[in-house]
Motif scaffolding. Sequence first.
Motif, PDB file in Angstrom:
ATOM      1  N   CYS A  25      49.357  61.574  82.860  1.00 30.40           N
ATOM      2  CA  CYS A  25      50.189  62.378  83.759  1.00 30.40           C
ATOM      3  C   CYS A  25      50.859  61.455  84.778  1.00 30.40           C
ATOM      4  CB  CYS A  25      49.352  63.413  84.506  1.00 30.40           C
ATOM      5  SG  CYS A  25      48.540  64.642  83.455  1.00 30.40           S
ATOM      6  N   GLU A  26      52.118  61.742  85.077  1.00 31.21           N
ATOM      7  CA  GLU A  26      52.818  60.998  86.120  1.00 31.21           C
ATOM      8  C   GLU A  26      52.323  61.461  87.483  1.00 31.21           C
ATOM      9  OE1 GLU A  26      57.097  59.954  84.132  1.00 31.21           O
ATOM     10  OE2 GLU A  26      56.668  62.074  84.463  1.00 31.21           O
ATOM     11  N   LEU A  27      52.511  60.610  88.472  1.00 32.80           N
ATOM     12  CA  LEU A  27      51.907  60.869  89.785  1.00 32.80           C
ATOM     13  C   LEU A  27      52.573  62.008  90.551  1.00 32.80           C
ATOM     14  CD1 LEU A  27      51.098  57.263  91.075  1.00 32.80           C
ATOM     15  CD2 LEU A  27      49.649  58.857  89.804  1.00 32.80           C
ATOM     16  N   HIS A  28      53.762  62.425  90.146  1.00 33.16           N
ATOM     17  CA  HIS A  28      54.397  63.547  90.849  1.00 33.16           C
ATOM     18  C   HIS A  28      53.818  64.893  90.403  1.00 33.16           C
ATOM     19  CE1 HIS A  28      56.870  63.552  87.112  1.00 33.16           C
ATOM     20  NE2 HIS A  28      56.860  64.860  87.305  1.00 33.16           N
ATOM     21  N   LYS A  29      53.087  64.901  89.291  1.00 34.16           N
ATOM     22  CA  LYS A  29      52.460  66.138  88.815  1.00 34.16           C
ATOM     23  C   LYS A  29      51.383  66.583  89.803  1.00 34.16           C
ATOM     24  CE  LYS A  29      54.225  66.575  84.518  1.00 34.16           C
ATOM     25  NZ  LYS A  29      54.790  67.806  83.955  1.00 34.16           N
ATOM     26  N   VAL A  30      51.053  67.882  89.781  1.00 36.34           N
ATOM     27  CA  VAL A  30      50.108  68.407  90.764  1.00 36.34           C
ATOM     28  C   VAL A  30      48.864  68.972  90.086  1.00 36.34           C
ATOM     29  CG1 VAL A  30      51.931  68.913  92.426  1.00 36.34           C
ATOM     30  CG2 VAL A  30      51.210  70.692  90.803  1.00 36.34           C
ATOM     31  N   LEU A  31      47.798  68.998  90.837  1.00 38.19           N
ATOM     32  CA  LEU A  31      46.501  69.462  90.363  1.00 38.19           C
ATOM     33  C   LEU A  31      46.519  70.976  90.164  1.00 38.19           C
ATOM     34  CD1 LEU A  31      43.547  68.482  89.834  1.00 38.19           C
ATOM     35  CD2 LEU A  31      43.082  69.037  92.237  1.00 38.19           C
ATOM     36  N   ASP A  32      46.071  71.437  88.979  1.00 34.88           N
ATOM     37  CA  ASP A  32      46.063  72.876  88.711  1.00 34.88           C
ATOM     38  C   ASP A  32      44.818  73.319  87.936  1.00 34.88           C
ATOM     39  OD1 ASP A  32      46.585  71.785  86.256  1.00 34.88           O
ATOM     40  OD2 ASP A  32      48.422  72.924  85.865  1.00 34.88           O
ATOM     41  N   ARG A  33      43.776  72.464  87.930  1.00 38.46           N
ATOM     42  CA  ARG A  33      42.567  72.810  87.171  1.00 38.46           C
ATOM     43  C   ARG A  33      41.432  71.863  87.546  1.00 38.46           C
ATOM     44  NH1 ARG A  33      45.186  71.533  81.486  1.00 38.46           N
ATOM     45  NH2 ARG A  33      47.018  72.066  82.713  1.00 38.46           N
ATOM     46  N   ASP A  34      40.205  72.244  87.200  1.00 41.30           N
ATOM     47  CA  ASP A  34      39.092  71.307  87.261  1.00 41.30           C
ATOM     48  C   ASP A  34      39.322  70.233  86.198  1.00 41.30           C
ATOM     49  OD1 ASP A  34      37.822  72.848  89.189  1.00 41.30           O
ATOM     50  OD2 ASP A  34      36.620  73.959  87.721  1.00 41.30           O
TER      51      ASP A  34
END
Length: 556
Positions: free
Chosen positions: A49-58
């Motif tokens: 995943c690229e660093l601009h992506k955001v957290l959406d799960r465990d």
Amino acid sequence: MEGKRMWKVTVDGEPRTYPHGTPYRTIAADFQDRHPCDILLVNRDGKLCELHKVLDRDCSLKMVTAQDKPGIQTYERSAVFLMLKAFYDVVGREAVERISVEYSLSSALFILARGSFTLDQALLDRVEARMRELSGQALPIEKRALSTDDAIELFEEARLVHKAQLFRFRINSHVNVYSLDGFVDYFYGYMAPDTGYIKCFGLELFENGFVLRLPTQKDPHHLGDFRPSRKVFRELYESTLRSEALNASNVAELNTTISQASATPLILAHEAMMEKKIGDIAAEIASRRDVRFVMIAGPSSSGKTTFSHRLSTQLRACGLRPHAIATDNYFVNRDKTPRDADGNYDFEGLGAMDVEQFNIDMGRLLKGETVEMPTYNFKKGAREYNGNFLRLGENDVLVIEGIHCLNDKFTYSLPKESKYRIYISCLTTLNIDDHNRIPTTDARLLRRIERDARTRGYSAQATIKMWPSVRRGEEENIFPFQDSADMIFNSALIYETALLKPYVQPLLFGVPRDSEEYIEAKRLLKFLNYFLPIPADDVPKTSLMREFIGGGCYHV
């Protein structure tokens, strides 16, 4: 942050919690001090995943830097984007006719640039200065999805016709493009989040183009040594011209040929070019009356065995009598085999060979004596003699294939004029488009995945796992001796990835998602998606590709 859902995140083995929507870049910053190099990507449960992506799960995260293969590939891609932006800024968009990233050359990328400007070091210094200015500004590299039709229109307007042509063969309805301060481009793979991550680079004139010098995976903080093989460069350049003559210098042009049912003429034309080159090599060997040893070396999956057979056929046509010698028969007995740092047998180093006995036998043959040739019993780990006698007549030559055949230490006692040395490698010059090159190692890895599955029963996962070790052996024992060769032979075929696609694709899908090799398998699957497939029906039985897909007329 109140009311936001919290996710459990294990980062490099350490449990943490972060709010929903936290950018991976924020998480990476919390762990940056534990890594000697900038974190460029995250590996989330086996998915990059690229660093601009955001957290959406465990999830579990592993940090990826330029010391990892996906990280250094991301760095290279981002550096190319930065260079292109700076080049257009310095000379002006209207002045650029074409900038094409051709191939890798000794820790650098060789690039051709055409347009209404003078390509000299002064211009490159200005471009490099602009790159450093943009790097210092840490400008965001933004990613956005366009409909495929809009992407085609965008790149046609930008006069990047090969990109537009490539997307016409795309099944997906959307394309991800990257923008940097208004400059838009398409790249196969992931990018750094901003220009501030790209600090180590250099531009230098080279031949009729220039090189973008880059760091290496071993040392991401410094430029790699630039010691290009001039012989390999010339072969790459001549291969590029041959590809252009066949109107197949990139994947878009190849797909166009395949879609117009013209693949067979392309296959036969390229095979004819290759056969002519082999014939020319045989004629040169025949003209050198002192040559008795034809020494062939090259990295894994270069097609050395089939090449040796085809060369032997051409040598016969020139009036010579070739005899095949496998250097594997001169391994030392297993109890004398050296071990590497991990305690495993090192079969690839020169110490694994009985150099003294090889030179004694070859020297006696050169004198016209009869020699009993050995056979190595790999099950017993010992050399055997089974009554296989050989004596060289007036027109006899030995065709010797092996990893050390270009190393003078291996043939130290043989007169220089008695040896003709050939370096063979799969030096692909076919690129996805002008700004996305295909590494030659990818072409060889695809070949090896198919051959290992067909002849050894290995899974794609097993082959991918072994590949870094194979590459290390090549770096130590083959590549340093490239320029000692009398001839460089390029075994790459323009059509081979399209041919291999139906064979390799199912094998790559068999790599387990939870394995370390899955990321590489997925990258290769994405790469294969760019190609239309070619059936094997019209591939000649003498083709080098038959060594990998089967159905050839040689015993390999």
